[in-house]
Design a protein around this motif. Structure first.
Motif, mmCIF file in Angstrom:
data_model
loop_
_atom_site.group_PDB
_atom_site.id
_atom_site.type_symbol
_atom_site.label_atom_id
_atom_site.label_comp_id
_atom_site.label_asym_id
_atom_site.label_seq_id
_atom_site.Cartn_x
_atom_site.Cartn_y
_atom_site.Cartn_z
ATOM 1 N N GLY A 1 0.792 -1.214 0.000
ATOM 2 C CA GLY A 1 0.000 0.000 0.000
ATOM 3 C C GLY A 1 0.830 1.272 0.000
ATOM 4 N N ILE A 2 2.108 1.157 -0.349
ATOM 5 C CA ILE A 2 3.028 2.295 -0.343
ATOM 6 C C ILE A 2 3.301 2.729 -1.775
ATOM 7 C CG2 ILE A 2 5.357 3.056 0.266
ATOM 8 C CD1 ILE A 2 5.326 0.850 2.458
ATOM 9 N N GLU A 3 3.145 4.023 -2.031
ATOM 10 C CA GLU A 3 3.475 4.588 -3.341
ATOM 11 C C GLU A 3 4.947 5.006 -3.331
ATOM 12 O OE1 GLU A 3 2.258 8.225 -6.388
ATOM 13 O OE2 GLU A 3 1.130 7.965 -4.520
ATOM 14 N N VAL A 4 5.631 4.813 -4.451
ATOM 15 C CA VAL A 4 7.035 5.184 -4.587
ATOM 16 C C VAL A 4 7.173 6.178 -5.734
ATOM 17 C CG1 VAL A 4 9.383 4.346 -5.016
ATOM 18 C CG2 VAL A 4 7.747 2.877 -3.802
ATOM 19 N N ILE A 5 7.844 7.299 -5.451
ATOM 20 C CA ILE A 5 8.205 8.219 -6.527
ATOM 21 C C ILE A 5 9.719 8.350 -6.540
ATOM 22 C CG2 ILE A 5 6.023 9.473 -6.645
ATOM 23 C CD1 ILE A 5 7.249 11.708 -5.039
ATOM 24 N N ARG A 6 10.277 8.489 -7.733
ATOM 25 C CA ARG A 6 11.730 8.488 -7.902
ATOM 26 C C ARG A 6 12.215 9.737 -8.608
ATOM 27 N NH1 ARG A 6 14.449 3.967 -7.124
ATOM 28 N NH2 ARG A 6 13.264 2.151 -6.509
ATOM 29 N N PHE A 7 13.406 10.155 -8.195
ATOM 30 C CA PHE A 7 14.105 11.264 -8.833
ATOM 31 C C PHE A 7 15.560 10.857 -8.980
ATOM 32 C CE2 PHE A 7 10.677 13.051 -6.296
ATOM 33 C CZ PHE A 7 10.021 13.837 -7.221
ATOM 34 N N THR A 8 16.229 11.432 -9.950
ATOM 35 C CA THR A 8 17.662 11.182 -10.085
ATOM 36 C C THR A 8 18.425 12.180 -9.216
ATOM 37 O OG1 THR A 8 17.953 12.715 -11.932
ATOM 38 C CG2 THR A 8 17.373 10.408 -12.487
ATOM 39 N N ASN A 9 19.673 11.835 -8.933
ATOM 40 C CA ASN A 9 20.541 12.776 -8.218
ATOM 41 C C ASN A 9 20.569 14.115 -8.936
ATOM 42 O OD1 ASN A 9 21.341 10.997 -6.189
ATOM 43 N ND2 ASN A 9 23.197 10.359 -7.265
ATOM 44 N N GLU A 10 20.695 14.054 -10.261
ATOM 45 C CA GLU A 10 20.800 15.275 -11.061
ATOM 46 C C GLU A 10 19.551 16.143 -10.931
ATOM 47 O OE1 GLU A 10 21.560 12.174 -12.194
ATOM 48 O OE2 GLU A 10 23.733 12.470 -12.123
ATOM 49 N N GLU A 11 18.371 15.518 -10.933
ATOM 50 C CA GLU A 11 17.135 16.292 -10.773
ATOM 51 C C GLU A 11 17.146 17.047 -9.445
ATOM 52 O OE1 GLU A 11 13.382 14.178 -12.806
ATOM 53 O OE2 GLU A 11 14.517 12.846 -11.471
ATOM 54 N N VAL A 12 17.535 16.359 -8.392
ATOM 55 C CA VAL A 12 17.542 16.981 -7.068
ATOM 56 C C VAL A 12 18.594 18.085 -6.992
ATOM 57 C CG1 VAL A 12 17.956 16.595 -4.602
ATOM 58 C CG2 VAL A 12 16.628 14.929 -5.921
ATOM 59 N N LEU A 13 19.782 17.809 -7.488
ATOM 60 C CA LEU A 13 20.878 18.775 -7.386
ATOM 61 C C LEU A 13 20.706 19.976 -8.312
ATOM 62 C CD1 LEU A 13 23.881 16.303 -7.112
ATOM 63 C CD2 LEU A 13 22.869 17.673 -5.263
ATOM 64 N N ASN A 14 20.091 19.766 -9.482
ATOM 65 C CA ASN A 14 19.995 20.840 -10.476
ATOM 66 C C ASN A 14 18.627 21.484 -10.603
ATOM 67 O OD1 ASN A 14 22.705 20.338 -11.139
ATOM 68 N ND2 ASN A 14 22.097 18.748 -12.586
ATOM 69 N N SER A 15 17.574 20.808 -10.111
ATOM 70 C CA SER A 15 16.204 21.318 -10.287
ATOM 71 C C SER A 15 15.356 21.041 -9.052
ATOM 72 C CB SER A 15 15.555 20.661 -11.508
ATOM 73 O OG SER A 15 16.319 20.836 -12.654
ATOM 74 N N ILE A 16 15.854 21.424 -7.887
ATOM 75 C CA ILE A 16 15.139 21.090 -6.647
ATOM 76 C C ILE A 16 13.717 21.657 -6.631
ATOM 77 C CG2 ILE A 16 16.092 23.025 -5.327
ATOM 78 C CD1 ILE A 16 15.238 19.485 -3.989
ATOM 79 N N GLU A 17 13.510 22.821 -7.221
ATOM 80 C CA GLU A 17 12.152 23.397 -7.239
ATOM 81 C C GLU A 17 11.189 22.512 -8.027
ATOM 82 O OE1 GLU A 17 11.140 25.757 -5.250
ATOM 83 O OE2 GLU A 17 13.196 25.969 -4.522
ATOM 84 N N GLN A 18 11.655 21.945 -9.133
ATOM 85 C CA GLN A 18 10.812 21.034 -9.929
ATOM 86 C C GLN A 18 10.524 19.756 -9.149
ATOM 87 O OE1 GLN A 18 9.560 23.329 -12.155
ATOM 88 N NE2 GLN A 18 9.258 21.427 -13.253
ATOM 89 N N VAL A 19 11.514 19.253 -8.425
ATOM 90 C CA VAL A 19 11.332 18.057 -7.604
ATOM 91 C C VAL A 19 10.277 18.330 -6.534
ATOM 92 C CG1 VAL A 19 12.465 16.566 -5.890
ATOM 93 C CG2 VAL A 19 13.633 17.122 -8.051
ATOM 94 N N LEU A 20 10.407 19.453 -5.844
ATOM 95 C CA LEU A 20 9.443 19.796 -4.793
ATOM 96 C C LEU A 20 8.044 19.989 -5.374
ATOM 97 C CD1 LEU A 20 11.660 22.242 -2.727
ATOM 98 C CD2 LEU A 20 11.065 19.878 -2.145
ATOM 99 N N LYS A 21 7.966 20.573 -6.553
ATOM 100 C CA LYS A 21 6.673 20.751 -7.219
ATOM 101 C C LYS A 21 6.031 19.395 -7.506
ATOM 102 C CE LYS A 21 4.537 22.778 -11.306
ATOM 103 N NZ LYS A 21 4.752 23.468 -12.567
ATOM 104 N N ARG A 22 6.824 18.460 -8.007
ATOM 105 C CA ARG A 22 6.276 17.125 -8.315
ATOM 106 C C ARG A 22 5.838 16.398 -7.042
ATOM 107 N NH1 ARG A 22 9.496 12.302 -10.881
ATOM 108 N NH2 ARG A 22 7.992 10.674 -10.418
ATOM 109 N N ILE A 23 6.600 16.544 -5.965
ATOM 110 C CA ILE A 23 6.200 15.922 -4.693
ATOM 111 C C ILE A 23 4.897 16.548 -4.221
ATOM 112 C CG2 ILE A 23 6.801 15.538 -2.275
ATOM 113 C CD1 ILE A 23 9.792 15.566 -3.211
ATOM 114 N N ASN A 24 4.815 17.863 -4.282
ATOM 115 C CA ASN A 24 3.576 18.550 -3.875
ATOM 116 C C ASN A 24 2.388 18.093 -4.699
ATOM 117 O OD1 ASN A 24 3.902 20.335 -1.617
ATOM 118 N ND2 ASN A 24 5.308 21.527 -2.878
ATOM 119 N N GLU A 25 2.588 17.920 -6.005
ATOM 120 C CA GLU A 25 1.500 17.447 -6.875
ATOM 121 C C GLU A 25 1.083 16.031 -6.493
ATOM 122 O OE1 GLU A 25 3.165 17.945 -10.765
ATOM 123 O OE2 GLU A 25 2.754 20.101 -10.803
ATOM 124 N N THR A 26 2.051 15.219 -6.089
ATOM 125 C CA THR A 26 1.760 13.836 -5.694
ATOM 126 C C THR A 26 0.946 13.791 -4.406
ATOM 127 O OG1 THR A 26 3.781 13.042 -6.758
ATOM 128 C CG2 THR A 26 2.811 11.611 -5.086
#
Length: 132
Positions: free
Chosen positions: A97-122
């Motif tokens: 019953g656990i959902e998993v979302i994944r990001f690459t190191n590069e996404e986190v290091l270079n586009s943290i705002e986009q990562v946070l936006k996607r988490i918020n949308e989730t």
């Protein structure tokens, strides 16, 4: 009825708990960046745990309220054999019953705002899982 602690750790053994503790002391640069943004209920007032044991696995980040895992993948995750492992791991967590979302190191290091936006949308509009 499953107790809170049992459900929180999904019957993890002591060896996995120790490994998770060790991993918390040695977070990757990408994990440190994301942790800075989600710790202490900074993201939607949700509590995230880092390097959290779940059964035989250790999730990079886990929100028990929403039964959500966030994984930060390094280059090894691009190898075919590791991709297969990740697919199986995701399926097992989904079965719990656990959902998993994944990001690459590069996404986190270079586009943290986009990562946070996607988490918020989730997490937007999701009802918290009853943890008690």
């Amino acid at each position: 009825m499953i107790g809170y602690k049992e459900c929180l750790f999904y019957n993890t053994n002591p060896e996995i708990h120790q490994r998770a503790k060790d991993l918390r002391k040695n977070m990757t640069p990408a994990e440190k960046v994301l942790w800075k943004h989600i710790r202490n209920r900074k993201l939607g007032k949700l509590k995230f745990r880092r390097q959290h044991p779940i059964d035989i696995f250790i999730a990079d980040f886990y929100c028990h309220e929403l039964k959500l895992v966030i994984e930060i993948d390094g280059g090894i995750h691009q190898l075919p054999e590791h991709r297969e492992y990740d697919i199986g791991r995701n399926a097992e967590m989904n079965d719990m019953g656990i959902e998993v979302i994944r990001f690459t190191n590069e996404e986190v290091l270079n586009s943290i705002e986009q990562v946070l936006k996607r988490i918020n949308e989730t997490v937007k509009g999701r009802e918290p899982y009853d943890v008690h």
